[in-house]
Design an enzyme around this catalytic site. Structure first.
Site, PDB file in Angstrom:
ATOM      1  N   THR A 194      54.562  90.548   2.833  1.00 18.72           N
ATOM      2  CA  THR A 194      53.627  89.791   1.985  1.00 18.72           C
ATOM      3  C   THR A 194      53.595  90.282   0.543  1.00 18.72           C
ATOM      4  OG1 THR A 194      52.215  89.391   3.881  1.00 18.72           O
ATOM      5  CG2 THR A 194      51.180  89.146   1.749  1.00 18.72           C
ATOM      6  N   THR A 220      47.680 104.849  27.202  1.00 15.96           N
ATOM      7  CA  THR A 220      46.415 104.093  27.214  1.00 15.96           C
ATOM      8  C   THR A 220      46.446 102.905  26.254  1.00 15.96           C
ATOM      9  OG1 THR A 220      44.026 104.174  26.818  1.00 15.96           O
ATOM     10  CG2 THR A 220      45.363 105.700  25.527  1.00 15.96           C
ATOM     11  N   GLN A 221      45.762 101.838  26.652  1.00 12.57           N
ATOM     12  CA  GLN A 221      45.657 100.702  25.724  1.00 12.57           C
ATOM     13  C   GLN A 221      44.513 100.920  24.725  1.00 12.57           C
ATOM     14  OE1 GLN A 221      43.790  97.152  28.189  1.00 12.57           O
ATOM     15  NE2 GLN A 221      45.581  97.882  29.247  1.00 12.57           N
TER      16      GLN A 221
HETATM   17  N1  ASP Z   1      53.935  88.645   8.034  1.00 13.39           N
HETATM   18  C1  ASP Z   1      53.927  89.665   7.019  1.00 13.39           C
HETATM   19  C2  ASP Z   1      54.972  90.695   7.375  1.00 13.39           C
HETATM   20  O1  ASP Z   1      54.727  91.537   8.183  1.00 13.39           O
HETATM   21  C3  ASP Z   1      52.570  90.276   6.923  1.00 13.39           C
HETATM   22  C4  ASP Z   1      52.463  91.364   5.895  1.00 13.39           C
HETATM   23  O2  ASP Z   1      53.351  91.643   5.136  1.00 13.39           O
HETATM   24  O3  ASP Z   1      51.401  91.966   5.808  1.00 13.39           O
HETATM   25  O4  ASP Z   1      56.069  90.643   6.854  1.00 13.39           O
END
Ligand code: ASP
Length: 342
Positions: free
Chosen positions: A15, A277-278
């Site tokens: 992102t 563990t989860q």
């Molecule tokens: N979908 C994006 C990725 O992981 C989300 C991010 O960058 O925060 O590439």
């Protein structure tokens, strides 16, 4: 203090470097040249900053072991020429990549800081600006001639975390990462405060880069009502050599006979089953409750307080070394890069 510190920024996508596609509005990665335009203060660092951009850039949901190998190769080729690395990476699988890199880079003695953002770098309220600039600052920090953080880390929203201890916890908040079983290595406010006692001590080891992964690792998360058919099909997955069972609380699971019998049968056939563990903090303690006694009896291996991301990548790494099962078990339960408490 060094005269001129050299940092290599490796851009993988995510992102932080995305822009909305004019037609669909969906976010897609943009070329790195635009980064200087979007973040002119990059030029104000006194450090020398070099860039390496992957082509194609990816949303980190497309991350895979072959990409980790390429990433480690970029680090290997540039290792002697730079003082630290900053990896711009999507947050979705950042904890997996950070864990994988920690196992690949044996003897690492320089900072490798992964960062990204929840909002693109040119969004007015972006978290990417602070994350990126502080990650560079951390990668370039020295105590005399020793790097402050000679580890693979994740830096996000003021917190520097050991990479193989992190988990993405929030898909929306800027504070997206969590390390439930290990303290933050640094907190960035007006000053960057390092927690020296929690940071690995730099040494004079030579870097050894392990480039192989064996994907014969499965993951099964338990839930109330899980069906026999599902458990059976996961246990019988072709080419699976190790399975991570995400159990409840401190390592507990249904006590029903069909479930224990299926696990026992799989262990007898040679499948290595690890109990983790989860929960996002705390550790597995087989035998603490009656609901985990049978798991120990049929041969499940306790995974301590390791994260799922670390367990998967560590097993992919260990399986690729073609070790004996007892060696894999022993190394899994031992800390190789600070990923598990002993
Ligand atoms: N979908 C994006 C990725 O992981 C989300 C991010 O960058 O925060 O590439």
């Amino acid at each position: 203090m060094k005269e001129k510190t050299r940092i290599l920024v490796i851009y993988t996508g995510g992102t932080i470097g995305m822009m909305a596609c004019p037609k669909s509005g969906a976010l897609k990665p943009f070329n790195f040249e635009l980064m200087y335009e979007k973040l002119p203060m990059l030029k104000r660092f006194s450090h020398e900053i070099d860039f390496y951009s992957f082509d194609p850039l990816i949303d980190s949901s497309d991350m895979k072991p072959s990409f980790w190998t390429k990433l480690a190769e970029v680090i290997e080729v540039n290792y002697d020429n730079v003082d630290g690395f900053v990896i711009l990476h999507g947050s979705d699988t950042m904890a997996y990549t950070a864990s994988a890199l920690s196992f690949m880079l044996e003897g690492l003695n320089k900072p490798v800081i992964l960062t990204g953002s929840q909002l693109p770098i040119d969004a007015i309220r972006t978290d990417g600006r602070e994350n990126f600039l502080t990650a560079i600052e951390i990668a370039a920090s020295f105590d005399g001639d020793k790097p402050m953080v000679p580890e693979v880390c994740v830096y996000f929203e003021s917190q520097l975390l050991r990479g193989n201890r992190t988990t993405k916890l929030n898909a929306e908040n800027f504070n997206a990462f969590y390390s439930g079983n290990y303290p933050a290595l640094a907190e960035a406010g007006i000053h960057i405060k390092y927690r020296i006692d929690a940071i690995r001590t730099p040494n004079d080891d030579k870097l050894i880069v392990h480039k192989n992964f064996d994907s014969g690792v499965g993951l099964l998360k338990l839930y109330p009502g899980i069906s026999k058919d599902l458990v059976k099909s996961v246990l019988n997955t072709p080419n699976q050599k190790a399975l991570i069972l995400e159990t409840f609380g401190s390592g507990n699971a249904p006590t029903e006979k069909w479930f224990i019998d299926l696990l026992e049968e799989a262990v007898q056939k040679g499948l290595l089953i690890f109990n983790i563990t989860q929960c996002k903090a705390g550790a597995v303690q087989i035998g603490k409750y009656a609901a985990s006694v049978d798991l120990g009896r049929v041969g499940l291996i306790g995974g301590g307080d390791i994260t799922t991301e670390s367990a998967i990548t560590k097993l992919m790494y260990l399986l690729s070394l073609k070790l004996k099962p007892e060696e894999i078990i022993q190394l899994f339960q031992q800390s190789l890069r600070g990923e598990i408490s002993s």
